[in-house]
Design a protein around this motif. Structure first.
Motif, mmCIF file in Angstrom:
data_model
loop_
_atom_site.group_PDB
_atom_site.id
_atom_site.type_symbol
_atom_site.label_atom_id
_atom_site.label_comp_id
_atom_site.label_asym_id
_atom_site.label_seq_id
_atom_site.Cartn_x
_atom_site.Cartn_y
_atom_site.Cartn_z
ATOM 1 N N LEU A 111 0.711 -1.015 -0.015
ATOM 2 C CA LEU A 111 -0.558 -0.085 -0.011
ATOM 3 C C LEU A 111 0.812 1.209 -0.067
ATOM 4 C CD1 LEU A 111 -2.720 0.674 0.083
ATOM 5 C CD2 LEU A 111 -2.694 0.946 2.483
ATOM 6 N N ARG A 112 2.412 1.082 0.180
ATOM 7 C CA ARG A 112 2.956 1.953 0.820
ATOM 8 C C ARG A 112 3.382 2.917 -0.410
ATOM 9 N NH1 ARG A 112 6.476 1.103 4.214
ATOM 10 N NH2 ARG A 112 8.263 0.041 2.222
ATOM 11 N N PRO A 113 3.857 2.016 -1.383
ATOM 12 C CA PRO A 113 3.870 2.488 -2.865
ATOM 13 C C PRO A 113 3.246 3.206 -3.540
ATOM 14 C CG PRO A 113 4.668 0.375 -2.425
ATOM 15 C CD PRO A 113 4.306 0.648 -1.037
ATOM 16 N N ALA A 114 1.772 2.262 -3.248
ATOM 17 C CA ALA A 114 0.509 2.286 -3.888
ATOM 18 C C ALA A 114 0.044 3.577 -3.628
ATOM 19 C CB ALA A 114 -0.679 1.475 -4.004
ATOM 20 N N LEU A 115 0.436 3.752 -3.017
ATOM 21 C CA LEU A 115 -0.433 5.498 -2.512
ATOM 22 C C LEU A 115 0.803 6.356 -2.737
ATOM 23 C CD1 LEU A 115 -1.213 4.994 1.424
ATOM 24 C CD2 LEU A 115 -2.764 5.560 -0.493
ATOM 25 N N ALA A 116 1.974 6.045 -2.629
ATOM 26 C CA ALA A 116 2.816 6.970 -3.082
ATOM 27 C C ALA A 116 2.971 7.192 -4.769
ATOM 28 C CB ALA A 116 4.420 6.763 -3.034
ATOM 29 N N VAL A 117 2.338 6.359 -5.863
ATOM 30 C CA VAL A 117 1.604 6.708 -7.014
ATOM 31 C C VAL A 117 0.692 7.170 -7.095
ATOM 32 C CG1 VAL A 117 1.598 5.835 -9.058
ATOM 33 C CG2 VAL A 117 3.439 4.630 -7.646
ATOM 34 N N GLY A 118 -0.355 6.954 -6.464
ATOM 35 C CA GLY A 118 -1.935 7.667 -6.485
ATOM 36 C C GLY A 118 -1.604 9.119 -6.098
ATOM 37 N N TYR A 119 -0.738 9.724 -5.330
ATOM 38 C CA TYR A 119 -0.254 11.563 -4.803
ATOM 39 C C TYR A 119 0.436 11.721 -5.884
ATOM 40 C CZ TYR A 119 0.362 15.005 -2.223
ATOM 41 O OH TYR A 119 0.777 16.463 -2.576
#
Length: 315
Positions: A111-119
């Motif tokens: 989730l951490r890298p996914a949130l970074a990409v989403g942001y």
């Protein structure tokens, strides 16, 4: 939601320090609505909330420029550490009752890298929604004499940044470099403050000369050691204290103007910082009398500062 109130007062506890300080772009409708949602949640009073599109430079604190705070979401932890983007949201969620689970989850893989990409994707499309920020206070709304004062202040703060750059370029003395690195942050914040009042078209035409003169004023004494630098800084700050004091006296006796009270408060804050720099430099300089050569040098620095201010006010 009232964005003019840039900080939400923390609860009256034994410590007045907020758990987190949240920096957001209030000129972005999406950001504004999301922050309004968080501020309305139970427990949100443990955070301080700063609208980077409206606040003073001082409200941003050390190490955070206005343009950076408006480009990305930032969170300052109680120990001063800055987080930005998705990690900042995770830190916010961890202090909100009922949201801690999401804050912990946001720190896990994947989730951490996914949130970074989403942001990152959000930042790409955000300009489609973002409104133009409200105009900052402009020197063109002020009397010509005040514009001239601001022009000299801008040249002086630019020169101050360059002084410390000159010191850092030449000196390898650890304590002196720490002194310069600490103070250049304050001077850069002052420079940004003055620039928020003074449009580029109103600034001195001699800025290249002020950059060179400031750099040399720091680099030359650094060749002769820390004491020469501290004596130079003390001389510069003695002049700057007088310079700001004279301006504030003129403003106090000037015809009433709606912008002058805020400008006076912000310049008085700059003056207080410069006095602290002076006092620190004097303490580090020591009580031993200055040599004849150093006395001549500090006199030249003072006279040169007077001359530079006179030129900057005109050109």
């Amino acid at each position: 939601m009232n964005n003019s109130n840039t900080r939400l007062s923390p609860p009256a506890t034994a410590s007045a320090e907020p758990a987190l300080t949240i920096y957001y772009d209030g000129a972005c409708p999406v950001c504004r609505r999301e922050i309004a949602h968080y501020r309305g949640l139970p427990g949100a009073e443990v955070c301080a909330w700063v609208d980077a599109s409206q606040c003073s430079v001082e409200a941003l604190g050390s190490g955070l420029a206005r343009d950076a705070a408006m480009r990305r979401f930032h969170v300052r932890l109680a120990d001063g550490q800055l987080l930005q983007g998705a990690p900042g949201f995770a830190a916010l969620w961890r202090v909100l009752p009922g949201w801690q689970w999401l804050g912990r989850l946001a720190q896990t893989w994947p989730l951490r890298p996914a949130l970074a990409v989403g942001y990152s994707v959000f930042l790409k499309v955000r300009p489609l929604w973002r409104a133009a920020p409200p105009p900052l206070l402009k020197s063109t709304d002020l009397p010509a004499s005040v514009q001239a004062d601001l022009r000299s202040d801008h040249a002086g703060e630019l020169g101050a940044v360059q002084i410390y750059r000159g010191v850092l370029a030449v000196s390898r003395n650890g304590p002196l470099r720490a002194f310069a690195q600490r103070h250049i942050v304050t001077e850069a914040r002052h420079l940004e403050l003055i620039e928020s009042w003074l449009p580029p078209a109103q600034r001195s035409h001699l800025l290249p000369a002020w950059r060179v003169a400031g750099w040399l004023t720091g680099a030359l004494p650094a060749l002769f050691g820390p004491r020469a630098v501290y004596a130079t800084i003390a001389a510069v700050e003695q002049f700057v204290d007088r310079h700001y004091a004279e301006q504030l006296t003129r403003f106090a006796s000037a015809a009433p103007h709606p912008l002058l009270p805020q400008l006076s408060r912000e310049l008085a804050s700059c003056q207080a910082d410069e006095c602290a720099h002076r006092d620190e430099a004097l303490a580090l300089q020591g009580s031993q009398p200055l040599s004849g050569g150093l006395r001549v040098w500090t006199w030249l620095v003072d006279r040169g500062s007077v001359f530079a201010v006179g030129l900057a006010r005109r050109w």
